[in-house]
Design an enzyme around this catalytic site. Sequence first.
Site, PDB file in Angstrom:
ATOM      1  N   MET A   1     -18.727 -30.471 -24.944  1.00  0.00           N
ATOM      2  CA  MET A   1     -17.334 -30.402 -24.527  1.00  0.00           C
ATOM      3  C   MET A   1     -16.585 -29.359 -25.360  1.00  0.00           C
ATOM      4  O   MET A   1     -16.893 -29.155 -26.528  1.00  0.00           O
ATOM      5  CB  MET A   1     -16.697 -31.773 -24.703  1.00  0.00           C
TER       6      MET A   1
ATOM      7  N   ASP B   1     -16.313 -24.421 -28.393  1.00  0.00           N
ATOM      8  CA  ASP B   1     -16.919 -23.952 -29.635  1.00  0.00           C
ATOM      9  C   ASP B   1     -18.139 -23.085 -29.315  1.00  0.00           C
ATOM     10  O   ASP B   1     -18.993 -23.468 -28.516  1.00  0.00           O
ATOM     11  CB  ASP B   1     -17.323 -25.145 -30.507  1.00  0.00           C
TER      12      ASP B   1
ATOM     13  N   SER C   1     -23.256 -29.880 -28.274  1.00  0.00           N
ATOM     14  CA  SER C   1     -22.325 -30.949 -28.632  1.00  0.00           C
ATOM     15  C   SER C   1     -22.653 -32.180 -27.799  1.00  0.00           C
ATOM     16  O   SER C   1     -23.789 -32.655 -27.837  1.00  0.00           O
ATOM     17  CB  SER C   1     -20.875 -30.485 -28.426  1.00  0.00           C
ATOM     18  N   THR C   2     -21.705 -32.688 -27.024  1.00  0.00           N
ATOM     19  CA  THR C   2     -21.910 -33.914 -26.254  1.00  0.00           C
ATOM     20  C   THR C   2     -23.135 -33.799 -25.353  1.00  0.00           C
ATOM     21  O   THR C   2     -23.229 -32.898 -24.540  1.00  0.00           O
ATOM     22  CB  THR C   2     -20.671 -34.219 -25.387  1.00  0.00           C
TER      23      THR C   2
ATOM     24  N   HIS D   1     -22.846 -30.828 -32.895  1.00  0.00           N
ATOM     25  CA  HIS D   1     -21.698 -31.606 -33.362  1.00  0.00           C
ATOM     26  C   HIS D   1     -22.157 -33.050 -33.563  1.00  0.00           C
ATOM     27  O   HIS D   1     -22.418 -33.763 -32.591  1.00  0.00           O
ATOM     28  CB  HIS D   1     -20.556 -31.564 -32.343  1.00  0.00           C
TER      29      HIS D   1
END
Length: 357
Positions: free
Chosen positions: A294, A297, A175-176, A201
């Site tokens: 972050m 998930d 993600s991030t 993401h």
Amino acid sequence: MYTVLVIDDSASMRRIIKDMINDIEEFEVISMAVDAYDAREKIKQYEPDLVTIDINMPKMDGVTFLRNLMRLHPMPAVVVSGEGVRGNDIFDDGAVGFIPKPENGESMQSFQHRIKDTLLNLTFLLKRYTLKKPRALIVKKTNNKEIEYKIHPDEVMSSKPIRGNGSKLIAIGSSTGGVEALCKVFMKLPSSLPPILITQHIPYGFSNSFAHRLNDNSEVNVHEAKDGMLLEKGHAYLAPGNMHLSIEKSGLGYKTKLLDTKKVSQHKPSVDILFRSVNNVIGSSAMAVIMTGMGDDGMIAMKDMYDNNVYTLAQNEESCVVFGMPAKAIKAGAIKDIIHLDDIAEYIIDYSKGKRK
């Protein structure tokens, strides 16, 4: 209706821009931020369709924030600033629009017209970005309090892990910070690997260009996943920005299956859905990697994978932009090896050669 986050350190200018945008039927200001750090938190909270960014801001200037945004969480951004000289530069930094603030006695009406014209001209891009884009959370208001409901992966896909049949497959979730981290990993990967599935993401409309970027900088053939693609050695499949990526059996091999369902673990695509699908179809002969990001998930399905003897790997805290997803998986007891970003490619290659299980 497209949602907007207004970022400006001036309280009066925030109110002016907010009122002008709210006067446009297709747009609504969902929140406002006073600086880049405030904006970062509100982007996570509200997931707006568009942000407006001032250049002159305290703590972090708007250009730096724009570059960081495009690197870590690419999304449509319009610069609204009094520095007209930057108008030609900000497009190279990733902005999709530039609106100069009023100066030299220009009327507010003229400023409003420019805001309206710019935003309406961007609806073609926003339609692509927000197509089937659900919100991060299902929110209900009761007595003026917000209650958040998180969708568990069980609501979309049951856990039915199988023993490995010897088929190798690598599943990666991030993600991030994952965009740059994945680029670093893929630059080191050879073309001889088993199929790779990726859930990053990323907003709808950006996943295809990111797949091309990975492909151009790797020996692996990287594709934005489409429904029904046969999984091949030396190929990687990136989840599109508005669909869950899963797999299913197809004859003697496997193929991609895209799911247009609810967000799971607050995301679509969801790492939990990818990992669960791989555990159900490939089972213990697979490898799962969780990287910078972050939230949590991937944690639920990764624990199931670990319990099923899947080889699980997590990026370490030192090399993560955000040590959220890996930390949650580690805390859940779902990880066999914790390693630096620089070593992930080597571990993937070792797995492909049967050196790590």
